[in-house]
Motif scaffolding. Structure first.
Motif, mmCIF file in Angstrom:
data_model
loop_
_atom_site.group_PDB
_atom_site.id
_atom_site.type_symbol
_atom_site.label_atom_id
_atom_site.label_comp_id
_atom_site.label_asym_id
_atom_site.label_seq_id
_atom_site.Cartn_x
_atom_site.Cartn_y
_atom_site.Cartn_z
ATOM 1 N N ARG A 57 11.196 -7.872 0.188
ATOM 2 C CA ARG A 57 11.342 -6.642 0.926
ATOM 3 C C ARG A 57 10.713 -6.725 2.413
ATOM 4 O O ARG A 57 10.336 -5.881 2.747
ATOM 5 N N TRP A 58 10.927 -7.993 2.975
ATOM 6 C CA TRP A 58 10.213 -8.335 4.295
ATOM 7 C C TRP A 58 10.901 -7.304 5.489
ATOM 8 O O TRP A 58 10.100 -6.809 6.170
ATOM 9 N N PRO A 59 12.014 -6.918 5.423
ATOM 10 C CA PRO A 59 12.646 -6.044 6.407
ATOM 11 C C PRO A 59 12.072 -4.930 6.453
ATOM 12 O O PRO A 59 11.754 -4.000 7.311
ATOM 13 N N ASP A 60 11.437 -4.361 5.325
ATOM 14 C CA ASP A 60 10.825 -3.036 4.843
ATOM 15 C C ASP A 60 9.496 -2.953 5.262
ATOM 16 O O ASP A 60 9.009 -2.027 5.702
ATOM 17 N N HIS A 61 8.833 -3.955 5.172
ATOM 18 C CA HIS A 61 7.367 -4.442 5.040
ATOM 19 C C HIS A 61 6.817 -4.727 6.674
ATOM 20 O O HIS A 61 5.690 -4.653 7.030
ATOM 21 N N GLU A 62 7.543 -5.496 7.268
ATOM 22 C CA GLU A 62 7.323 -6.443 8.464
ATOM 23 C C GLU A 62 6.710 -5.493 9.303
ATOM 24 O O GLU A 62 5.571 -6.042 9.954
ATOM 25 N N SER A 63 7.350 -4.448 9.810
ATOM 26 C CA SER A 63 6.624 -3.347 11.006
ATOM 27 C C SER A 63 5.416 -2.865 10.375
ATOM 28 O O SER A 63 4.398 -2.818 11.211
ATOM 29 N N ASP A 64 5.478 -2.399 9.160
ATOM 30 C CA ASP A 64 4.152 -1.970 8.630
ATOM 31 C C ASP A 64 2.929 -2.898 8.506
ATOM 32 O O ASP A 64 1.818 -2.620 8.759
ATOM 33 N N LEU A 65 3.270 -4.397 7.972
ATOM 34 C CA LEU A 65 2.280 -5.218 8.071
ATOM 35 C C LEU A 65 1.645 -5.387 9.709
ATOM 36 O O LEU A 65 0.560 -5.679 9.854
ATOM 37 N N ARG A 66 2.691 -5.741 10.744
ATOM 38 C CA ARG A 66 2.273 -5.606 11.983
ATOM 39 C C ARG A 66 1.396 -4.450 12.487
ATOM 40 O O ARG A 66 0.269 -4.828 13.061
ATOM 41 N N ALA A 67 1.859 -3.513 12.220
ATOM 42 C CA ALA A 67 0.784 -2.123 12.539
ATOM 43 C C ALA A 67 -0.370 -2.302 11.582
ATOM 44 O O ALA A 67 -1.581 -2.204 12.532
ATOM 45 N N TRP A 89 -0.654 2.232 2.712
ATOM 46 C CA TRP A 89 0.665 1.453 3.037
ATOM 47 C C TRP A 89 1.376 1.014 2.013
ATOM 48 O O TRP A 89 0.682 0.249 1.083
ATOM 49 N N PRO A 90 2.454 1.426 1.299
ATOM 50 C CA PRO A 90 3.255 0.670 0.184
ATOM 51 C C PRO A 90 3.199 -0.770 0.147
ATOM 52 O O PRO A 90 3.254 -1.266 -0.896
ATOM 53 N N LEU A 91 3.042 -1.502 1.066
ATOM 54 C CA LEU A 91 3.202 -2.909 1.174
ATOM 55 C C LEU A 91 1.799 -3.384 0.288
ATOM 56 O O LEU A 91 1.765 -4.530 -0.096
ATOM 57 N N GLY A 92 0.821 -2.641 0.396
ATOM 58 C CA GLY A 92 -0.291 -2.872 -0.486
ATOM 59 C C GLY A 92 -0.310 -2.882 -1.853
ATOM 60 O O GLY A 92 -1.257 -3.603 -2.672
#
Length: 330
Positions: free
Chosen positions: A34-44, A20-23
């Motif tokens: 970069r919340w709009p990019d990471h939000e859905s990944d973090l939720r998943a 996961w790039p957010l990591g």
């Protein structure tokens, strides 16, 4: 660095950096940029059963960590006088309480003013220094001569997108999540005796480093279905001083965010403290002093625990945050 929290244990987000790039974010503030990019990944990621299992099996006990504020905002704002019962309480206290002379009239006048503000008014918001942000767990140093340090437990809304001139109906889309805040205020320094006509001095009364403890963690907005139902509580040495829900707000959080966006540009990582319920120290007739334990909590957002200690010269008014501590997300 950001950590994920589950059932009293925490694991660095970098554990998932390979998938996961957010990591790879070095801080929660960086993640929010970069919340709009990471939000859905973090939720998943956080809804996967194996994520929770990994935190529970490999994570550290939260009690073993030195926790810092999860957010270091570029801009921080505080909404003043936003809980109905607190405004009425303050009006009653001025005249000696419910048994004082003219109490029914003062109460009626306060309620009428609140009704008028709710229909035709706007939030009262002050810009405050991000240098105030301090740790949510640990020691709170009180400088000699500070005798009226007061508490204000609040819900802090964390901005996750650039916003300018949005409507209340669109404000939810720019709120990334929430934290517990305690907007500590030197009550006797709010009014300037040398300049009584100019009103409140929020710099000297709210400007001390460490006087805005945030956290202990950041909770994404999708885990808070209805912020108006959150319960805020603050205790001093085990005695409850504040206890109310956000439903008592005069202006809801989305209204406040929309109001702010009309007057300044909001950016990811900005923090808005949304007001505090009735029960200030000025009402109870006592303020924080060395030896006190102040506990501030909001349902689902965590609990702050600060031990008040006497400041040792030459430190500033209140202890600043430590840069090496942990940033936690639930």
């Amino acid at each position: 660095m950001p950590w994920l929290v589950a059932n009293g244990r925490a694991l660095p987000l970098r554990e998932w950096a390979g998938e996961w790039p957010l990591g790879r974010a070095g801080s929660l503030t960086e993640l929010l940029e970069r919340w709009p990019d990471h939000e859905s990944d973090l939720r998943a990621l956080t809804t996967l059963p194996q994520t929770r299992d990994l935190v529970l099996t490999r994570g550290d006990d939260i009690g073993s960590l030195r926790i810092q504020a999860p957010i270091q905002p570029r801009q921080a704002f505080c909404t003043i006088g936003n809980y109905r019962r607190q405004v009425v309480e303050a009006a009653m206290d001025v005249g000696g309480g419910a048994g004082g002379p003219g109490a029914p009239g003062r109460r009626a006048a306060a309620l009428e003013a609140l009704d008028r503000r709710s229909r035709t008014g706007e939030p009262y918001v002050c810009l405050t220094s991000s240098e105030r942000v301090g740790r949510p767990i640990g020691n709170l140093a009180i400088a000699p001569g500070v005798e009226t340090l007061d508490w204000e437990v609040e819900i802090a809304a964390v901005i996750g997108a650039t916003a300018r001139r949005i409507s209340p109906g669109n404000a939810a889309g720019v709120i990334a999540g929430y934290c517990v805040a305690n907007d500590l205020t030197v009550r006797s320094w709010v009014a300037r005796e040398d300049l009584p006509a100019l009103g409140s001095d929020w710099l000297q009364s709210k400007g001390m480093p460490g006087s805005l403890p945030l956290g202990p963690w950041f909770v994404p907005a999708w885990q808070v279905p209805d912020a108006s139902q959150l319960r805020l509580q603050l205790s001093v040495n085990g005695t409850v001083m504040q206890d109310d829900t956000a439903e008592d707000m005069l202006f809801g959080i989305e209204h406040q965010v929309a109001y702010l966006s009309r007057h300044t540009r909001l950016r990811p990582g900005d923090v808005l403290c949304t007001g505090s319920p009735a029960g200030f120290g000025s009402h109870h007739g006592r303020f924080l002093r060395p030896g006190d334990l102040v506990t501030a909590r909001v349902t689902g957002l965590g609990e702050q625990r600060l031990h008040c200690v006497e400041e040792q010269a030459p430190s500033p008014h209140l202890a600043p945050p430590r840069a090496t501590e942990k940033e936690l997300m639930r």
